[in-house]
Design a protein around this motif. Structure first.
Motif, mmCIF file in Angstrom:
data_model
loop_
_atom_site.group_PDB
_atom_site.id
_atom_site.type_symbol
_atom_site.label_atom_id
_atom_site.label_comp_id
_atom_site.label_asym_id
_atom_site.label_seq_id
_atom_site.Cartn_x
_atom_site.Cartn_y
_atom_site.Cartn_z
ATOM 1 N N ASP A 97 -3.702 -4.377 -3.190
ATOM 2 C CA ASP A 97 -4.247 -3.036 -2.938
ATOM 3 C C ASP A 97 -5.771 -3.072 -2.838
ATOM 4 O O ASP A 97 -6.376 -2.239 -2.171
ATOM 5 C CB ASP A 97 -3.881 -2.087 -4.093
ATOM 6 C CG ASP A 97 -2.396 -1.787 -4.128
ATOM 7 O OD1 ASP A 97 -1.818 -1.555 -3.054
ATOM 8 O OD2 ASP A 97 -1.814 -1.773 -5.231
ATOM 9 N N GLN A 120 -7.760 -2.988 0.445
ATOM 10 C CA GLN A 120 -7.790 -1.764 1.267
ATOM 11 C C GLN A 120 -9.088 -1.019 0.968
ATOM 12 O O GLN A 120 -9.215 -0.399 -0.098
ATOM 13 C CB GLN A 120 -6.613 -0.842 0.891
ATOM 14 C CG GLN A 120 -5.257 -1.497 0.980
ATOM 15 C CD GLN A 120 -4.780 -1.595 2.420
ATOM 16 O OE1 GLN A 120 -5.012 -0.687 3.221
ATOM 17 N NE2 GLN A 120 -4.135 -2.694 2.756
ATOM 18 N N ILE A 165 -5.276 11.954 -3.441
ATOM 19 C CA ILE A 165 -3.943 12.195 -4.028
ATOM 20 C C ILE A 165 -4.096 12.876 -5.396
ATOM 21 O O ILE A 165 -3.396 13.849 -5.717
ATOM 22 C CB ILE A 165 -3.146 10.868 -4.180
ATOM 23 C CG1 ILE A 165 -2.824 10.279 -2.808
ATOM 24 C CG2 ILE A 165 -1.866 11.092 -4.990
ATOM 25 C CD1 ILE A 165 -2.163 8.893 -2.834
ATOM 26 N N LEU A 172 -9.099 2.576 -0.366
ATOM 27 C CA LEU A 172 -8.301 2.902 -1.559
ATOM 28 C C LEU A 172 -8.955 3.959 -2.466
ATOM 29 O O LEU A 172 -8.287 4.906 -2.903
ATOM 30 C CB LEU A 172 -7.989 1.627 -2.363
ATOM 31 C CG LEU A 172 -7.016 1.830 -3.524
ATOM 32 C CD1 LEU A 172 -5.588 2.003 -3.027
ATOM 33 C CD2 LEU A 172 -7.071 0.640 -4.499
ATOM 34 N N ASP A 190 0.836 -1.207 0.000
ATOM 35 C CA ASP A 190 0.000 0.000 0.000
ATOM 36 C C ASP A 190 0.870 1.255 0.000
ATOM 37 O O ASP A 190 0.587 2.230 -0.690
ATOM 38 C CB ASP A 190 -0.999 0.000 1.164
ATOM 39 C CG ASP A 190 -0.328 -0.135 2.513
ATOM 40 O OD1 ASP A 190 0.786 -0.706 2.580
ATOM 41 O OD2 ASP A 190 -0.908 0.343 3.509
ATOM 42 N N PHE A 227 1.446 6.166 -7.199
ATOM 43 C CA PHE A 227 0.306 6.955 -7.679
ATOM 44 C C PHE A 227 0.541 8.443 -7.447
ATOM 45 O O PHE A 227 0.211 9.278 -8.297
ATOM 46 C CB PHE A 227 -1.005 6.494 -7.014
ATOM 47 C CG PHE A 227 -2.200 7.132 -7.651
ATOM 48 C CD1 PHE A 227 -2.662 6.695 -8.890
ATOM 49 C CD2 PHE A 227 -2.827 8.219 -7.053
ATOM 50 C CE1 PHE A 227 -3.728 7.314 -9.519
ATOM 51 C CE2 PHE A 227 -3.904 8.847 -7.666
ATOM 52 C CZ PHE A 227 -4.356 8.387 -8.906
ATOM 53 N N ARG A 228 1.168 8.778 -6.303
ATOM 54 C CA ARG A 228 1.442 10.202 -6.021
ATOM 55 C C ARG A 228 2.416 10.758 -7.068
ATOM 56 O O ARG A 228 2.208 11.843 -7.618
ATOM 57 C CB ARG A 228 2.013 10.355 -4.613
ATOM 58 C CG ARG A 228 2.129 11.808 -4.165
ATOM 59 C CD ARG A 228 2.495 11.942 -2.698
ATOM 60 N NE ARG A 228 1.462 11.413 -1.818
ATOM 61 C CZ ARG A 228 1.586 10.328 -1.065
ATOM 62 N NH1 ARG A 228 2.723 9.650 -1.057
ATOM 63 N NH2 ARG A 228 0.598 9.907 -0.296
ATOM 64 N N THR A 254 2.303 1.528 -3.595
ATOM 65 C CA THR A 254 1.291 1.947 -4.564
ATOM 66 C C THR A 254 0.961 3.427 -4.401
ATOM 67 O O THR A 254 0.834 4.163 -5.379
ATOM 68 C CB THR A 254 0.006 1.104 -4.396
ATOM 69 O OG1 THR A 254 0.364 -0.256 -4.605
ATOM 70 C CG2 THR A 254 -1.071 1.499 -5.389
ATOM 71 N N ARG A 255 0.839 3.869 -3.146
ATOM 72 C CA ARG A 255 0.534 5.285 -2.927
ATOM 73 C C ARG A 255 1.670 6.157 -3.436
ATOM 74 O O ARG A 255 1.426 7.220 -4.028
ATOM 75 C CB ARG A 255 0.295 5.556 -1.431
ATOM 76 C CG ARG A 255 -1.047 4.989 -0.981
ATOM 77 C CD ARG A 255 -1.185 4.943 0.521
ATOM 78 N NE ARG A 255 -2.229 3.962 0.839
ATOM 79 C CZ ARG A 255 -2.977 3.988 1.917
ATOM 80 N NH1 ARG A 255 -2.815 4.920 2.821
ATOM 81 N NH2 ARG A 255 -3.901 3.069 2.112
ATOM 82 N N SER A 256 2.907 5.705 -3.222
ATOM 83 C CA SER A 256 4.054 6.499 -3.696
ATOM 84 C C SER A 256 4.055 6.564 -5.220
ATOM 85 O O SER A 256 4.311 7.614 -5.811
ATOM 86 C CB SER A 256 5.367 5.890 -3.216
ATOM 87 O OG SER A 256 5.354 5.779 -1.824
ATOM 88 N N VAL A 266 -8.415 7.330 -0.866
ATOM 89 C CA VAL A 266 -6.985 7.691 -0.810
ATOM 90 C C VAL A 266 -6.507 8.155 -2.191
ATOM 91 O O VAL A 266 -5.883 9.213 -2.328
ATOM 92 C CB VAL A 266 -6.147 6.478 -0.319
ATOM 93 C CG1 VAL A 266 -4.659 6.750 -0.491
ATOM 94 C CG2 VAL A 266 -6.455 6.172 1.141
ATOM 95 N N LEU A 267 -6.828 7.383 -3.210
ATOM 96 C CA LEU A 267 -6.343 7.740 -4.559
ATOM 97 C C LEU A 267 -7.013 9.028 -5.059
ATOM 98 O O LEU A 267 -6.372 9.856 -5.716
ATOM 99 C CB LEU A 267 -6.569 6.590 -5.554
ATOM 100 C CG LEU A 267 -5.809 5.291 -5.268
ATOM 101 C CD1 LEU A 267 -5.934 4.320 -6.448
ATOM 102 C CD2 LEU A 267 -4.332 5.517 -4.962
#
Ligand code: C2E
Ligand code: MG
Ligand code: MG
Length: 426
Positions: free
Chosen positions: A258, A261, A271, A264, A224, A231-232, A227-229, A267-268
């Motif tokens: 992912d 979660q 971002i 998600l 997670d 996607f950011r 993936t966030r890094s 969160v996405l």
């Protein structure tokens, strides 16, 4: 700018590959070895039986060297190809394989399935006699923008994987990079798009492929974070491009893990918005095989991602377990036909049939179809004729840095969706 390699040569990074050529027909051995040399390869060894090939493999290993590509026949009198493949598995052969055979289409499909089931990497299953162009196309897939996984490592050793500590530290220290590979639409009005692909700038091992990082993140429960890094980074880049007036949409890969979660989608979305972009500018690619095994658990997250406006793509379609019923139930907007069915579809009737029926199926469900891994002009023509909406692959461009992608985009004319333009770019 694209590098201009004459069509008879491979990229120079491939010249040092160690190739072992196995065929019981001495004349064919000579012909194929000659073709490989014409392509620029300098280390080509010929053997005419499986015992000699295994001997050579062990010999090389004793010298801490390795075979990178094995090109082998199947129908041989002493040790046949299937038996030979079994020996390769017990020897833990880690290189690539090209099979050159006179066998019919169904047999070639069976051989491919056997190799994959053994965990080996078939670059191509080619029909004899082959041409220099076909051999080149098969070998081209070894040319990547990151370090060749097999070069410079001892035989039998796995691709370098970073440690969990390196992963966590590297995310803070700028080791994560994204490369962008164009996805070209045949509808000129469609926005230019690219797939963001993870690369890892390792201080010791150089630029590493996604496989060096993703399995580590999945196994350690840090996916997670990764993936966030990713996607950011993708959203920030897209925000920059948008502010500079470039109309681009991006595809980002998600791991199956992912989708467990539940937050998600929020969160996405947060971002994306914080970076000055909108979910509708993104397509999230999910690999079909793993998705389909966990369909109920993922349905909630996937449906809400779609509600937020994200496009959803089934990646590597055709390699997993998708049933028509599951496809109907899930809110996917795009289907990416796996490169196994794109590459050489012009000469493999089974691959061609799967490509065509995937296009028909996706269109009848209202989905866009992407052909991934189109490597040659013939692949291009074949997927255009099959009705694919979007094409991605080395024939158009390899994954590249953000700056190189914008330069590529400025040279690409979306109205000229033709082979001529493709050839000019290569
Ligand atoms: P994928 O999503 O199917 O991405 C396409 C892969 O095919 C990329 O490999 C790309 O470089 C390669 N490719 C593109 N065109 C051609 C072609 O014409 N011929 C050949 N032989 N290959 C081509 P790459 O970058 O090594 O990525 C491998 C896989 O790693 C991806 O497959 C994707 O499943 C995964 N991956 C990449 N980035 C991420 C990420 O940020 N997150 C997650 N979870 N997975 C990622
Ligand atoms: Mg993908
Ligand atoms: Mg794929």
């Amino acid at each position: 700018m694209p590098t201009h390699t004459p069509h008879t040569l491979l990229p120079a990074t491939l010249y040092p590959l160690e190739v072992l050529l196995l065929d019981d027909d001495d004349f064919l051995l000579e012909v194929t070895a000659g073709q490989l040399k014409q392509l620029g390869l300098v280390h080509v060894t010929q053997v005419n039986n499986g015992f000699a090939a295994l001997h050579r493999l062990r010999d090389m290993r004793a010298q801490a060297r390795q075979i990178d590509v094995m090109i082998c026949d199947i129908d041989m009198p002493e040790m046949d190809g299937v038996e030979y493949i079994r020996h390769l598995v017990s020897e833990q052969y880690g290189g690539s394989i090209i099979v050159l055979t006179g066998a019919d289409d169904r047999m070639r499909t069976a051989i491919r399935t056997l190799l994959v089931a053994h965990g080996l990497t078939p670059l191509a299953i080619l029909k004899k006699p082959t041409t220099i162009g076909t051999l080149r196309a098969a070998l081209m897939s070894l040319a990547t923008d990151y370090e060749q996984p097999r070069r410079g490592r001892a035989a039998g050793q796995a691709v370098h994987r970073i440690s969990v500590d390196d992963l966590k530290a590297g995310l803070m220290n700028g080791c994560l990079e994204l490369h962008y590979q164009p996805k070209v639409s045949r509808h000129p009005q469609a926005r230019t798009s690219a797939e963001a692909l993870l690369r890892w700038r390792d201080p010791v091992h150089g630029l590493l492929p996604p496989v060096s990082v993703i399995s580590v993140a999945e196994a350690s429960g840090t996916i997670d974070l990764l993936t966030r890094s990713v996607f950011r980074a993708a959203a920030q880049q897209l925000g920059e491009w948008t502010r500079a007036g470039h109309e681009v949409s991006l595809s980002v890969n998600l791991s199956m893990d992912d989708l467990t979660q539940l937050d998600l989608p929020e969160v996405l979305t947060d971002i994306a918005v914080a970076a000055g972009t909108h979910p509708t500018q993104f397509t999230l690619e999910i690999t079909e095989s793993r998705f389909m095994q966990n369909v109920v658990a993922c349905l909630d997250v996937v449906t809400r991602l779609r509600l937020k406006g994200f496009g959803l793509s089934i990646d590597d379609f055709g390699t997993g377990y998708a049933s028509l019923e599951k496809l109907r139930q899930l809110p996917f907007t795009e289907l990416k036909v796996d490169r196994m069915f794109v590459r050489n579809a012009h000469e493999d009737p089974i691959a061609h049939a799967i490509l065509q029926s995937s296009v028909q199926l996706a269109h009848s469900l209202g989905m866009q179809v992407v052909a991934e891994g189109a490597e040659t002009a013939m692949d291009w023509q074949c997927v255009v004729e099959a009705g694919c909406d979007t094409i991605q692959g080395y024939v158009i461009a390899r994954p590249m840095s953000a700056a190189a992608f914008i330069e590529w985009k400025s040279n690409w004319d979306p109205a000229k969706y033709d082979l001529q333009q493709i050839l000019e770019f290569n």
